[in-house]
Design a protein around this motif. Sequence first.
Motif, PDB file in Angstrom:
ATOM      1  N   THR A   1     -10.833 -36.659 -93.102  1.00 51.36           N
ATOM      2  CA  THR A   1     -11.945 -37.597 -93.060  1.00 51.36           C
ATOM      3  C   THR A   1     -13.254 -36.819 -93.063  1.00 51.36           C
ATOM      4  O   THR A   1     -13.425 -35.891 -92.273  1.00 51.36           O
TER       5      THR A   1
ATOM      6  N   TYR B   1      -4.321 -41.574-101.791  1.00 48.13           N
ATOM      7  CA  TYR B   1      -5.408 -42.542-101.822  1.00 48.13           C
ATOM      8  C   TYR B   1      -6.660 -41.950-101.190  1.00 48.13           C
ATOM      9  O   TYR B   1      -6.605 -40.950-100.484  1.00 48.13           O
TER      10      TYR B   1
ATOM     11  N   GLU C   1      -9.904 -43.619 -99.064  1.00 46.65           N
ATOM     12  CA  GLU C   1     -10.405 -44.831 -98.419  1.00 46.65           C
ATOM     13  C   GLU C   1     -11.816 -44.556 -97.938  1.00 46.65           C
ATOM     14  O   GLU C   1     -12.061 -43.549 -97.272  1.00 46.65           O
ATOM     15  N   ARG C   2     -12.747 -45.443 -98.277  1.00 43.86           N
ATOM     16  CA  ARG C   2     -14.139 -45.233 -97.908  1.00 43.86           C
ATOM     17  C   ARG C   2     -14.660 -46.423 -97.121  1.00 43.86           C
ATOM     18  O   ARG C   2     -14.304 -47.554 -97.412  1.00 43.86           O
ATOM     19  N   SER C   3     -15.528 -46.141 -96.166  1.00 43.72           N
ATOM     20  CA  SER C   3     -16.261 -47.222 -95.520  1.00 43.72           C
ATOM     21  C   SER C   3     -17.602 -47.302 -96.224  1.00 43.72           C
ATOM     22  O   SER C   3     -18.241 -46.292 -96.489  1.00 43.72           O
TER      23      SER C   3
END
Length: 122
Positions: A30, A67, A69-71
Amino acid sequence: MVEEDLELERDLGEATIVYEDPDEGTVRKTVPNEHVAYFQDHWIVKTDEDEEGNDIVRRIPARRVHYVERSVEQFEEEVQTLVDQVQSFAADLRTKIPVGSGDDEESDVQPIEVDVESEDDG
């Protein structure tokens, strides 16, 4: 306060990338959103900085990534960014690939308009 300072203070969110590493197996990392990008069939992730302040990045082949994954603040902004990238790519292709019948007449090929509807539009 200058505009660059405002940009630095704005929270751009985080991205989590999950990929296969030959030595470590499945890795889940992250990082801030601005530290991950997709370019030339690779995900590029900033992992550190050297003593001189240069970014150290890891290029991960897309086929190894499970994958990303982004906020994001608003999904609509993310979609518009993708639309802009596709339109830019299409415009670039139009300059490189001749379109039409090949004679001197104007081509009847028209650009495709992409409309992104927001939740407010219905």
